[in-house]
Design a protein around this motif. Structure first.
Motif, PDB file in Angstrom:
ATOM      1  N   LEU A 296     -54.727   3.289 -18.132  1.00  0.00           N
ATOM      2  CA  LEU A 296     -55.864   2.436 -18.467  1.00  0.00           C
ATOM      3  C   LEU A 296     -57.027   3.181 -19.094  1.00  0.00           C
ATOM      4  CD1 LEU A 296     -56.166  -0.272 -15.701  1.00  0.00           C
ATOM      5  CD2 LEU A 296     -54.526   0.003 -17.558  1.00  0.00           C
ATOM      6  N   GLY A 297     -57.168   4.476 -18.779  1.00  0.00           N
ATOM      7  CA  GLY A 297     -58.242   5.261 -19.387  1.00  0.00           C
ATOM      8  C   GLY A 297     -58.097   5.284 -20.904  1.00  0.00           C
TER       9      GLY A 297
ATOM     10  N   LEU B 276     -60.337  10.137 -13.573  1.00  0.00           N
ATOM     11  CA  LEU B 276     -58.914   9.910 -13.759  1.00  0.00           C
ATOM     12  C   LEU B 276     -58.178  11.244 -13.910  1.00  0.00           C
ATOM     13  CD1 LEU B 276     -57.712   7.132 -16.091  1.00  0.00           C
ATOM     14  CD2 LEU B 276     -56.616   9.348 -16.217  1.00  0.00           C
ATOM     15  N   SER B 277     -57.049  11.370 -13.247  1.00  0.00           N
ATOM     16  CA  SER B 277     -56.261  12.587 -13.386  1.00  0.00           C
ATOM     17  C   SER B 277     -54.791  12.224 -13.417  1.00  0.00           C
ATOM     18  CB  SER B 277     -56.551  13.539 -12.221  1.00  0.00           C
ATOM     19  OG  SER B 277     -55.482  14.458 -12.090  1.00  0.00           O
ATOM     20  N   THR B 278     -54.145  12.470 -14.545  1.00  0.00           N
ATOM     21  CA  THR B 278     -52.738  12.086 -14.644  1.00  0.00           C
ATOM     22  C   THR B 278     -51.880  13.006 -13.781  1.00  0.00           C
ATOM     23  OG1 THR B 278     -52.538  13.398 -16.648  1.00  0.00           O
ATOM     24  CG2 THR B 278     -52.905  11.055 -16.931  1.00  0.00           C
ATOM     25  N   SER B 279     -52.272  14.284 -13.681  1.00  0.00           N
ATOM     26  CA  SER B 279     -51.435  15.211 -12.919  1.00  0.00           C
ATOM     27  C   SER B 279     -51.474  14.879 -11.427  1.00  0.00           C
ATOM     28  CB  SER B 279     -51.880  16.654 -13.166  1.00  0.00           C
ATOM     29  OG  SER B 279     -53.236  16.801 -12.839  1.00  0.00           O
ATOM     30  N   GLN B 280     -52.608  14.373 -10.943  1.00  0.00           N
ATOM     31  CA  GLN B 280     -52.662  13.978  -9.526  1.00  0.00           C
ATOM     32  C   GLN B 280     -52.275  12.514  -9.332  1.00  0.00           C
ATOM     33  OE1 GLN B 280     -56.591  15.093  -8.030  1.00  0.00           O
ATOM     34  NE2 GLN B 280     -56.456  16.930  -9.272  1.00  0.00           N
TER      35      GLN B 280
ATOM     36  N   VAL C 275     -54.007   4.378 -13.377  1.00  0.00           N
ATOM     37  CA  VAL C 275     -53.247   3.128 -13.370  1.00  0.00           C
ATOM     38  C   VAL C 275     -52.432   3.127 -14.650  1.00  0.00           C
ATOM     39  CG1 VAL C 275     -53.369   0.614 -13.376  1.00  0.00           C
ATOM     40  CG2 VAL C 275     -55.035   1.940 -12.051  1.00  0.00           C
ATOM     41  N   TRP C 276     -51.108   3.115 -14.487  1.00  0.00           N
ATOM     42  CA  TRP C 276     -50.214   3.224 -15.636  1.00  0.00           C
ATOM     43  C   TRP C 276     -49.982   1.859 -16.263  1.00  0.00           C
ATOM     44  CZ3 TRP C 276     -49.760   8.133 -16.875  1.00  0.00           C
ATOM     45  CH2 TRP C 276     -49.966   9.084 -15.869  1.00  0.00           C
ATOM     46  N   LEU C 277     -50.048   1.825 -17.563  1.00  0.00           N
ATOM     47  CA  LEU C 277     -49.950   0.548 -18.256  1.00  0.00           C
ATOM     48  C   LEU C 277     -48.611  -0.172 -18.044  1.00  0.00           C
ATOM     49  CD1 LEU C 277     -51.438  -1.457 -20.060  1.00  0.00           C
ATOM     50  CD2 LEU C 277     -50.602  -0.183 -22.040  1.00  0.00           C
ATOM     51  N   PRO C 278     -47.460   0.517 -18.156  1.00  0.00           N
ATOM     52  CA  PRO C 278     -46.200  -0.202 -17.946  1.00  0.00           C
ATOM     53  C   PRO C 278     -46.133  -0.811 -16.544  1.00  0.00           C
ATOM     54  CG  PRO C 278     -45.785   1.986 -18.835  1.00  0.00           C
ATOM     55  CD  PRO C 278     -47.248   1.932 -18.492  1.00  0.00           C
TER      56      PRO C 278
ATOM     57  N   TYR D 235     -59.721  -8.525 -20.437  1.00  0.00           N
ATOM     58  CA  TYR D 235     -61.034  -9.053 -20.083  1.00  0.00           C
ATOM     59  C   TYR D 235     -61.863  -8.015 -19.344  1.00  0.00           C
ATOM     60  CZ  TYR D 235     -64.745 -11.703 -17.956  1.00  0.00           C
ATOM     61  OH  TYR D 235     -65.986 -12.119 -17.563  1.00  0.00           O
ATOM     62  N   LEU D 236     -61.274  -7.460 -18.282  1.00  0.00           N
ATOM     63  CA  LEU D 236     -62.027  -6.507 -17.470  1.00  0.00           C
ATOM     64  C   LEU D 236     -62.430  -5.284 -18.300  1.00  0.00           C
ATOM     65  CD1 LEU D 236     -63.188  -5.441 -14.832  1.00  0.00           C
ATOM     66  CD2 LEU D 236     -60.989  -4.385 -14.384  1.00  0.00           C
ATOM     67  N   LEU D 237     -61.487  -4.752 -19.072  1.00  0.00           N
ATOM     68  CA  LEU D 237     -61.805  -3.537 -19.824  1.00  0.00           C
ATOM     69  C   LEU D 237     -62.806  -3.825 -20.941  1.00  0.00           C
ATOM     70  CD1 LEU D 237     -58.344  -1.714 -20.039  1.00  0.00           C
ATOM     71  CD2 LEU D 237     -60.164  -1.437 -18.344  1.00  0.00           C
ATOM     72  N   SER D 238     -62.881  -5.056 -21.401  1.00  0.00           N
ATOM     73  CA  SER D 238     -63.867  -5.401 -22.426  1.00  0.00           C
ATOM     74  C   SER D 238     -65.254  -5.564 -21.830  1.00  0.00           C
ATOM     75  CB  SER D 238     -63.492  -6.711 -23.131  1.00  0.00           C
ATOM     76  OG  SER D 238     -62.250  -6.606 -23.773  1.00  0.00           O
ATOM     77  N   ILE D 239     -65.335  -6.303 -20.738  1.00  0.00           N
ATOM     78  CA  ILE D 239     -66.650  -6.612 -20.170  1.00  0.00           C
ATOM     79  C   ILE D 239     -67.195  -5.404 -19.414  1.00  0.00           C
ATOM     80  CG2 ILE D 239     -65.987  -7.592 -17.912  1.00  0.00           C
ATOM     81  CD1 ILE D 239     -67.901 -10.040 -19.120  1.00  0.00           C
ATOM     82  N   ASN D 240     -66.337  -4.440 -19.182  1.00  0.00           N
ATOM     83  CA  ASN D 240     -66.694  -3.236 -18.435  1.00  0.00           C
ATOM     84  C   ASN D 240     -66.409  -2.001 -19.314  1.00  0.00           C
ATOM     85  OD1 ASN D 240     -67.445  -1.969 -16.017  1.00  0.00           O
ATOM     86  ND2 ASN D 240     -65.316  -1.638 -15.423  1.00  0.00           N
ATOM     87  N   MET D 241     -66.526  -2.169 -20.621  1.00  0.00           N
ATOM     88  CA  MET D 241     -66.082  -1.104 -21.529  1.00  0.00           C
ATOM     89  C   MET D 241     -67.007   0.110 -21.481  1.00  0.00           C
ATOM     90  SD  MET D 241     -64.988  -1.568 -25.493  1.00  0.00           S
ATOM     91  CE  MET D 241     -63.464  -2.441 -25.152  1.00  0.00           C
ATOM     92  N   PRO D 242     -66.428   1.327 -21.414  1.00  0.00           N
ATOM     93  CA  PRO D 242     -67.260   2.537 -21.342  1.00  0.00           C
ATOM     94  C   PRO D 242     -67.850   2.921 -22.702  1.00  0.00           C
ATOM     95  CG  PRO D 242     -64.929   3.128 -21.247  1.00  0.00           C
ATOM     96  CD  PRO D 242     -64.985   1.623 -21.276  1.00  0.00           C
TER      97      PRO D 242
END
Ligand SMILES: [Zn+2]
Ligand SMILES: [Zn+2]
Length: 560
Positions: A20-21, A336-340, A344-347, A360-367
């Protein structure tokens, strides 16, 4: 007049699933932008592809005892599947493994060499005596000389974002076995970056429409001065250096991958059966604007290195018009740390949930201007309280009530009162406001504006209460339902870039044919008498206990 928009999207390494990052940082924003421009009737080409040659892919291959090609192929398939399910609408999503890409990369290399922007020099290159091999930068880790972060890589420090050369690292070690590397002489090509500094600085100073973080970071970087950088390496995996005596070396990935923007456009043009069409999006006299969507860790490559390469290669090609880099997404309050496996994985997400609630969430909460946080609780709350309660219910109650009481058709309104006219005017204004916001890449503000129109429409309906009115004065009910349906019809247009799946459904429930995009970014005329389709709810309410269950997966071994 229609515009030409080139959209370049960061090239993910083909070494692991998307998370998700990455989606919040670099993939959802360009899709919103592309859908908006297509709806406006503008000519858009949005390209990207998998970076097959990055050392992360060879590292992964070594870990799994496979060859890099197998790894890259596996993830290329997975990425394509994810784009389709999440609705990321690339015009072409290719890879850096194509012959076309190698040709374009080698052409740029040779042109820069011919113009004396490249030169040969002997460098001492890291060699691991235990592994008996030259070590690419990413195979070396150590302490960052700038910020003293302990786990900087030989190509870049993730903590402070500065690009590095491996020998600058303090207490360097081989990533594979931990042995301190030895340095052995090897001849490589270098790019004369400093000769571009003044031109770059002049150019960057004119980019006042850039996001401040991008503009300031780039200026500071240029003011601190540039250094020549090696662009070839002793590795086997990558685009061959097209020079005699260098057959065993490869063009290094940071130089080669950005060329993908140009090579992918050429590939796209060929696939269209119009091989010269790429020029429309790249040649200065064709008037296209190019946008590059990336995460903040990639800024240098897109505001300095790629522009320098373009300047050196040709005077005729467009430099980036805008590079709206996003900040980072944290997960449940942690980096976020992929190694640890703190990700949250997209698939994984797509196997359990619909695409629009995430969009929706990633848009309204976009970094966009600072880091933002993803939490499962927030995801469920925003889904239930906003997407379902504010927008979904508005749509559903208006559509079902009209469908049942007006013979499945858009009712005929009479003369509208001031309140109704004011709401229609507000919808029109919102469309205009959102137009400017999305055009300027302010996506978070844009979707908030649309949601506040939905809220206002709910208030309007509460006051007008057509469900009661219909018993006393059928025309009053017809009027307010017609107004609400009209606003909903605007909402499906303005929310389409963000929520394409539900907008398309809504488009059909309202009785329209074809695609939302075909109707343009304008007020949708809703013809009285238009036949509606029997509506179903657009969104599903989620059980709040899922939040805990989902969050508990974080930080444990990866499912694959
Ligand atoms: Zn650092
Ligand atoms: Zn080693």
């Amino acid at each position: 007049m229609s515009e030409r928009i080139f959209i370049g999207v960061a090239w993910p390494y083909a070494n692991g699933s998307l998370h998700l990052g990455q989606i919040a940082g670099a993939y959802l924003p360009p899709d919103i932008f592309a859908r908006y421009h297509r709806t406006k009737g503008n000519e858009v080409v949005m390209v990207s592809g998998s970076d097959k040659h990055g050392t992360p892919t060879t590292i992964k291959a070594e870990q799994e005892g496979k060859n890099p090609e197998e790894i890259a192929e596996y993830y290329q398939k997975e990425f394509l599947d994810c784009w389709q399910k999440l609705g990321i609408s690339f015009d072409l999503y290719t890879t850096t493994g194509t012959e076309n890409h190698a040709e374009v990369a080698q052409d740029i290399f040779l042109k820069l060499l011919e113009k004396d922007y490249l030169y040969k020099d002997t460098v001492s290159q890291a060699y691991c005596t235990k592994c008996q091999r030259f070590l690419p930068d990413r195979y070396i880790e150590g302490i960052c000389p700038h910020c003293h972060s302990p786990n900087a890589r030989g190509d870049q420090c993730e903590a402070c974002g500065k690009p590095l050369d491996a020998p600058e690292l303090i207490e360097a070690r081989c990533r594979l076995c931990g042995t301190p590397p030895e340095y052995r002489d090897s001849e490589q090509f270098f790019l004369r970056l400093p000769v571009f500094r003044d031109r770059l600085l002049d150019w960057v100073k004119q980019q006042t429409h850039w996001r401040l973080n991008v503009l300031n970071f780039t200026k500071r970087f240029l003011e601190e001065g540039l250094i020549d950088r090696a662009i070839t390496r002793d590795i086997e995996w990558g685009v061959p250096v097209p020079v005699e005596g260098f057959e065993n070396k490869r063009i290094y990935v940071w130089f080669e991958a950005v060329i993908g923007y140009l090579s992918a456009t050429k590939e796209w043009a060929k696939l269209q059966g119009k091989p010269e069409k790429w020029r429309d999006f790249w040649e200065k006299d064709k008037g296209a604007h190019s946008y590059y969507f990336i995460g903040k860790d990639n800024i240098v490559f897109h505001t300095i290195i790629w522009p320098a390469m373009l300047m050196g290669y040709s005077d005729d090609l467009n430099l980036p018009y805008n590079v709206p880099a996003n900040e980072f997404l944290t997960i449940e309050g942690r980096k976020l740390s992929t190694s640890q496996n703190w990700a949250v994985w997209l698939p994984d997400y797509l196997s359990r949930y619909d695409p629009d609630p995430l969009r929706y969430l990633l848009s309204i909460n976009m970094p966009e201007t600072s880091d933002t946080d993803f939490s499962w609780r927030k995801f469920i709350r925003r889904n239930n309280d906003e997407l379902v309660a504010t927008y979904g219910n508005l749509v559903h109650r208006v559509l079902t009530f009209t469908y049942r009481n007006f013979d499945g058709r858009v009712p005929q309104a009479g003369e509208l009162d001031r309140q109704s006219q004011a709401l229609l005017k507000k919808a029109e204004d919102t469309l205009t406001t959102m137009d400017a916001l999305i055009y300027g890449c302010h996506f978070r503000e844009a979707i908030r504006t649309a949601m506040s129109l939905a809220q206002e429409t709910n208030r309007y309906l509460d006051e007008k209460s057509p469900w009661k009115a219909i018993k006393e004065n059928r025309q009053d009910a017809a009027d307010s339902l017609y107004v609400a349906l009209s606003v909903i019809s605007q909402l499906k247009t303005m929310l389409y870039p963000f929520l394409p799946f539900s907008s398309q459904k809504l488009h059909e429930y309202l009785g329209f044919e074809g695609k939302v995009e075909d109707y343009g970014w304008k007020l949708q005329d809703l013809p009285p008498g238009q036949k509606l389709l029997e509506p179903k709810p657009l969104f599903v309410k989620l059980d709040r206990t899922l939040a805990e269950e989902e969050a508990s997966r974080l930080g444990h071994a990866h499912y694959d």
